[in-house]
Scaffold this active site. Sequence first.
Site, PDB file in Angstrom:
ATOM      1  N   ASN A 211       0.863  -1.295  -0.001  1.00 27.30           N
ATOM      2  CA  ASN A 211      -0.002   0.208   0.046  1.00 27.30           C
ATOM      3  C   ASN A 211       0.912   1.385  -0.045  1.00 27.30           C
ATOM      4  O   ASN A 211       0.624   2.075  -0.777  1.00 27.30           O
ATOM      5  CB  ASN A 211      -0.910  -0.091   1.238  1.00 27.30           C
ATOM      6  CG  ASN A 211      -2.268  -0.763   1.203  1.00 27.30           C
ATOM      7  OD1 ASN A 211      -2.821  -0.637  -0.020  1.00 27.30           O
ATOM      8  ND2 ASN A 211      -2.799  -1.219   2.074  1.00 27.30           N
ATOM      9  N   ASP A 220      -6.181  -2.449  -3.362  1.00 22.71           N
ATOM     10  CA  ASP A 220      -7.375  -2.857  -3.663  1.00 22.71           C
ATOM     11  C   ASP A 220      -7.528  -3.839  -4.934  1.00 22.71           C
ATOM     12  O   ASP A 220      -7.905  -4.840  -4.920  1.00 22.71           O
ATOM     13  CB  ASP A 220      -8.358  -1.775  -4.070  1.00 22.71           C
ATOM     14  CG  ASP A 220      -8.973  -1.084  -2.736  1.00 22.71           C
ATOM     15  OD1 ASP A 220      -8.370  -1.543  -1.729  1.00 22.71           O
ATOM     16  OD2 ASP A 220      -9.738   0.169  -2.634  1.00 22.71           O
ATOM     17  N   GLU A 246      -6.581  -7.679   5.150  1.00 22.70           N
ATOM     18  CA  GLU A 246      -6.116  -8.590   4.441  1.00 22.70           C
ATOM     19  C   GLU A 246      -5.956  -9.902   4.742  1.00 22.70           C
ATOM     20  O   GLU A 246      -5.022 -10.731   4.468  1.00 22.70           O
ATOM     21  CB  GLU A 246      -4.607  -8.085   3.984  1.00 22.70           C
ATOM     22  CG  GLU A 246      -3.957  -7.127   5.030  1.00 22.70           C
ATOM     23  CD  GLU A 246      -3.751  -7.644   6.172  1.00 22.70           C
ATOM     24  OE1 GLU A 246      -4.646  -7.443   7.080  1.00 22.70           O
ATOM     25  OE2 GLU A 246      -2.266  -8.069   6.459  1.00 22.70           O
TER      26      GLU A 246
HETATM   27  N1  LIG Z   1      -5.559  -1.320  -0.224  1.00 25.86           N
HETATM   28  C1  LIG Z   1      -6.373  -1.703   0.806  1.00 25.86           C
HETATM   29  N2  LIG Z   1      -5.462  -2.196   1.696  1.00 25.86           N
HETATM   30  C2  LIG Z   1      -6.110  -2.556   3.191  1.00 25.86           C
HETATM   31  C3  LIG Z   1      -7.439  -2.866   3.041  1.00 25.86           C
HETATM   32  N3  LIG Z   1      -7.644  -3.398   4.535  1.00 25.86           N
HETATM   33  C4  LIG Z   1      -6.417  -3.255   5.020  1.00 25.86           C
HETATM   34  N4  LIG Z   1      -5.548  -2.919   4.222  1.00 25.86           N
HETATM   35  C5  LIG Z   1      -4.089  -2.667   4.687  1.00 25.86           C
HETATM   36  O1  LIG Z   1      -3.641  -3.937   4.947  1.00 25.86           O
HETATM   37  C6  LIG Z   1      -2.267  -3.503   5.785  1.00 25.86           C
HETATM   38  C7  LIG Z   1      -2.105  -4.418   6.742  1.00 25.86           C
HETATM   39  O2  LIG Z   1      -0.838  -4.237   7.448  1.00 25.86           O
HETATM   40  P1  LIG Z   1      -0.278  -5.109   8.679  1.00 25.86           P
HETATM   41  O3  LIG Z   1      -1.399  -5.613   9.511  1.00 25.86           O
HETATM   42  O4  LIG Z   1       0.746  -4.051   9.322  1.00 25.86           O
HETATM   43  O5  LIG Z   1       0.220  -6.325   7.966  1.00 25.86           O
HETATM   44  P2  LIG Z   1       1.389  -6.781   6.933  1.00 25.86           P
HETATM   45  O6  LIG Z   1       2.016  -5.142   6.304  1.00 25.86           O
HETATM   46  O7  LIG Z   1       0.579  -7.239   5.558  1.00 25.86           O
HETATM   47  O8  LIG Z   1       2.471  -7.336   7.404  1.00 25.86           O
HETATM   48  P3  LIG Z   1       2.244  -9.046   7.893  1.00 25.86           P
HETATM   49  O9  LIG Z   1       0.718  -9.412   8.020  1.00 25.86           O
HETATM   50  O10 LIG Z   1       3.125  -9.095   9.162  1.00 25.86           O
HETATM   51  O11 LIG Z   1       2.868  -9.780   6.911  1.00 25.86           O
HETATM   52  C8  LIG Z   1      -2.667  -2.052   6.326  1.00 25.86           C
HETATM   53  O12 LIG Z   1      -1.710  -1.121   5.767  1.00 25.86           O
HETATM   54  C9  LIG Z   1      -4.051  -1.843   6.054  1.00 25.86           C
HETATM   55  O13 LIG Z   1      -4.399  -0.386   5.609  1.00 25.86           O
HETATM   56  C10 LIG Z   1      -8.153  -2.576   1.887  1.00 25.86           C
HETATM   57  O14 LIG Z   1      -9.410  -2.895   1.798  1.00 25.86           O
HETATM   58  N5  LIG Z   1      -7.219  -2.145   0.974  1.00 25.86           N
END
Ligand SMILES: Nc1nc2c(ncn2[C@@H]2O[C@H](COP(=O)(O)OP(=O)(O)OP(=O)(O)O)[C@@H](O)[C@H]2O)c(=O)[nH]1
Length: 339
Positions: A211, A220, A246
Amino acid sequence: MIFRDRSTEEWILLSISGLGAISILPFSVLRLIEEEWLLAALDSFAVVAMASIFLYVYLTGRAVLMAHLLSLICLLVLVVTVSLKGAAQTYWTYPAVLVVFFLLRPALALASVLLVIAALTTLLVGEMPPLIFAAFLLSVLATIGFTAIFAWRTRAHKEQLLRLATKDPLTGAGNRRAMEEKLLECLHSYQRTPLPMSLILLDLDNFKAVNDKFGHEEGDRILKAVTRCIQQRLRRIDQLYRFGGEEFVVITENTSLREAGLLAEALRQEVADASAELNAVTISLGVAQYHPGETGYEWLGRADRCMYQAKGQGRNSLCICNQPDQATERYKDLGSPTK
Ligand SMILES: Nc1nc2c(ncn2[C@@H]2O[C@H](COP(=O)(O)OP(=O)(O)OP(=O)(O)O)[C@@H](O)[C@H]2O)c(=O)[nH]1
């Protein structure tokens, strides 16, 4: 209360069969008094059949088969009554049409009532004065047409509402509410028939970095592409839900831990193989088989613990939960779904 905690289908069946039995009963008694034995037998059959359907649905809650049976009885009784009594009984056609559209899918209801109208036409065409017969036929066809339009609109509306209530709008996977309902359903069916069932919890790796680097819109798009990728690989019996952010859950019924592990590995591989389309995003997965006695969230919590172990192994990995153990902290306070 008769209608308390009933599905719409049960509610409709109980109302129609109950009202039908009550409203035909006086005619059945009248026929007996007037010694019209055939019609008395026919009306009594309708009353007993409808009362039995009412009782069966009331006691078992099973509605689908009974809806078909009740429609068949209504149409059969209509045709036999008209064949015995002639044009004087044609007014029963209108409520019969409405009942059948209430009970069956619109296409099946339309086919059934048109078939019955064809049968009535052959019975009545020489019996009624032509103008009166034409008025009957046209008014019945108009009733069928309006009812069919209404039934199709209502059905489309219902499907749209169901989609809005159960699907995640971004990815099209089931939403968290649908997942909770499915977990409860699985737990109930396990109490009846304890077949092995497993779930896979999967989470996109380093998605925050994606992101941050490519923007939320690209994030997305990747979420949608990963969903597509997973859905293509799932079997018909598996259900995919977006649990939040996610994080996704796959519920696999009639599936042992080993089979679910193989499926999870196939999903991991599928996403890894699509890395060009997914900006090198990978997934980490945790797999757990249901252990008797645990709640839905305890089961989910074990898969979550494994998923974090897979992250700890360096991501793009999976971990299988062999033992019943404590759910991770984040699941402990979630009250539903319970047993
Ligand atoms: N584009 C988008 N991003 C999302 C959505 N829902 C959650 N996210 C993003 O997913 C990211 C999850 O980050 P973290 O929980 O830190 O996890 P990660 O970066 O995947 O790291 P690890 O899970 O440890 O591998 C965050 O930046 C959220 O903003 C969505 O519907 N759309």
